[in-house]
Design an enzyme around this catalytic site. Structure first.
Site, PDB file in Angstrom:
ATOM      1  N   GLU A  91       5.557  -3.488   0.910  1.00 48.43           N
ATOM      2  CA  GLU A  91       5.822  -3.038  -0.458  1.00 48.43           C
ATOM      3  C   GLU A  91       5.018  -1.769  -0.625  1.00 48.43           C
ATOM      4  O   GLU A  91       3.788  -1.764  -0.501  1.00 48.43           O
ATOM      5  CB  GLU A  91       5.399  -4.108  -1.464  1.00 48.43           C
ATOM      6  CG  GLU A  91       5.959  -3.882  -2.867  1.00 48.43           C
ATOM      7  CD  GLU A  91       5.141  -2.898  -3.682  1.00 48.43           C
ATOM      8  OE1 GLU A  91       5.644  -1.773  -3.940  1.00 48.43           O
ATOM      9  OE2 GLU A  91       4.017  -3.220  -4.045  1.00 48.43           O
ATOM     10  N   GLY A 143       0.825  -1.200   0.000  1.00 45.23           N
ATOM     11  CA  GLY A 143       0.000   0.000   0.000  1.00 45.23           C
ATOM     12  C   GLY A 143       0.856   1.244   0.000  1.00 45.23           C
ATOM     13  O   GLY A 143       1.974   1.256  -0.526  1.00 45.23           O
ATOM     14  N   SER A 144       0.349   2.283   0.616  1.00 36.78           N
ATOM     15  CA  SER A 144       1.007   3.587   0.567  1.00 36.78           C
ATOM     16  C   SER A 144       2.277   3.614   1.420  1.00 36.78           C
ATOM     17  O   SER A 144       2.439   2.830   2.361  1.00 36.78           O
ATOM     18  CB  SER A 144       0.056   4.677   1.064  1.00 36.78           C
ATOM     19  OG  SER A 144      -0.145   4.569   2.467  1.00 36.78           O
TER      20      SER A 144
END
EC number: 1.1.1.257
Length: 484
Positions: free
Chosen positions: A254, A232-233
């Site tokens: 990631e 995600g972010s």
């Protein structure tokens, strides 16, 4: 699920049972915002903690199951995904906005991932029998499952990314609590429903849908969760990384990228333009490997930009289910707002506008925009920050050395590609690009399911996924000594 149908039964799956929740949410078709795709139960912290306890109780049984049993379970899941590629692809296209061919291909790939890890369950995580430095002593190095793993996945690839986390987790004997992004709860539920019928013991796999602040945080905080895998972010990934490290949980994150495609003067320009269009703009640019930085050698800069502009003008943007569409809508109203804001930022900073970047009208109300292209400087925000939309910028380089330096001048390090006919430059680039993956004469967005994916710097932390390297995260190493 058929086109136009609301799926009314999207519930949590906890300890082998489907559960409702006190509150509900809906996912909406980004190609036609009048259409509700799924109405889903929103878990609270209590349900998330119940799922964690169920996974904890199931772990001893599942972790000691035979490799054949685990392989059969995963193969069954993979086979059903592939057999149902058309209806599941339709669901994905309606809920996330990928074009239908892309969506169907993603479901097939998810099925292939499960089938690959069915084989990995039989092959095992690897181990060694080695001679001790002491006479009469045997040494065995083995891999064992980590325990309960919490898996938090994004909305942009709602079948593939969950597959490359869930499949290795189960293959290596871990129990799972899976939290998909709320935006694609229908896809998360569809995958969980298939898994629920695959003969797993109750609690070995659990689905909890809801917000990150409550459900995701419960996974991050719980001492019963032995490992956390997040995609995600950057901001959320860094919070999870710090929280997991504080309680010594195993963690893998990631967190996107600012991937680069370098185009040298000796490149086949038509191929280079193809790589740029596919890498930067397909899937509406909503891929962590999207090549939103195009670094082009000065001798071919203007010709490349002119050809790229022509290709962008010819792209068809529309409803994800329409035939002949190249790019569907962006995922939701907030993404469209953010993308248009990035276009404004690029203009304000002085980047030269080449094409696109406008909201588009369509026969159906949806989140459509034209692909945007700018000529930028390395200091511009659009050349440094993760936009995650159909927006790319071109940077001019005087030669290979400057192109490589610009490529590495970024806080991210997921993927980088180069278009060239020079073997010397291709080999040098593969060695010296400071990223986790390199591509030569290929789009940056497009990876195989049986090899590792992951990045450096702010793009990721922890062991790679998927492929055989996934064993490094989903297992723990034990060294055993025995007097012979």
């Amino acid at each position: 699920m058929i086109h136009g149908e609301i799926h009314q039964n999207v519930r949590q799956y906890i300890n082998g049972r489907w559960e409702t929740s006190a509150t509900t949410g809906v996912s909406v078709n980004p190609s036609d915002t009048r259409e509700v795709v799924a109405e889903y139960a929103r878990a609270d912290r209590r349900q998330a903690e119940a799922a964690i306890r169920a996974a904890t109780e199931a772990f001893p049984h599942w972790s000691h199951s035979t490799p054949q049993r685990r392989a059969d379970v995963l193969d069954r899941i993979g086979a059903e995904l592939i057999a149902r590629k058309d209806d599941l692809g339709l669901l994905l296209a309606r809920e996330e906005g990928k074009t239908l061919p892309e969506a169907v291909a993603e479901v097939v790939r998810a099925g292939q991932i499960f089938k690959f890890f069915a084989g990995e369950a039989l092959r095992g995580g690897g181990g060694d029998h080695v001679a001790s430095v002491r006479a009469g002593v045997q040494v065995d190095v083995t891999r064992e499952p980590v325990g309960v793993v919490g898996l938090i996945t994004p909305w942009n690839s709602p079948f593939v990314i969950p597959a490359w986390k869930i499949a290795p987790a189960l293959a290596h004997g871990n129990s799972v609590v899976f939290k998909p992004a709320e935006l694609v709860s229908g896809c998360g539920w569809a995958l969980a429903e298939i898994i629920s019928r695959a003969a797993l013991p109750a609690g070995a796999f659990n689905l909890v849908m809801g917000g990150g602040r409550e459900v995701g945080q419960a996974l991050v905080d719980s001492a019963l969760v032995d490992a956390l895998s997040f995609t995600g972010s950057v901001a959320n990934g860094e919070r999870i990384l710090h929280a997991a490290a504080a309680r010594r949980a195993k963690v893998q994150v990631e967190t996107g990228g600012k991937s680069t495609l370098v185009v040298l003067a000796d490149a086949d320009l038509d191929r280079a333009v193809d790589c740029a269009v596919q890498g930067a703009y397909f899937s509406a640019g909503q891929r962590c490997t999207a090549s939103s930085r195009l670094i082009v050698e000065a001798a071919v800069h203007d010709a490349f930009v002119a050809r790229l502009r022509q290709r962008l003008q010819a792209l068809k943007i529309g409803h994800a289910l329409e035939r002949g569409i190249d790019i569907g809508p962006v995922a939701d109203a907030e993404r469209l707002r953010q993308n248009l804001a990035w276009v404004g930022i690029a203009r304000e900073e002085g980047a030269e506008h080449v094409w696109g970047g406008e909201a588009l009208a369509h026969a159906t109300p949806g989140h459509y925009m034209s692909p945007a292209l700018f000529l930028a400087q390395p200091t511009h925000r659009i050349a440094r920050e993760d936009v995650f939309g159909p927006l790319a910028c071109v940077l001019r380089a005087d030669g290979y050395d400057e192109a490589l330096a610009l490529c590495n001048d970024t806080p991210f390090g997921l993927c980088a590609g180069i278009c060239t006919n020079s073997l010397k430059h291709a080999m040098h680039f593969r060695r010296h690009a400071a990223v986790g993956m390199t591509m030569v004469n290929l789009p940056t967005a497009g990876v195989d399911f049986h090899v590792p994916l992951g990045g450096r710097k702010r793009s990721g932390y922890g062991p790679r996924e998927p492929g055989r390297h996934a064993a490094e995260f989903y297992t723990t190493v034990k060294t055993g000594y025995m007097l012979a």
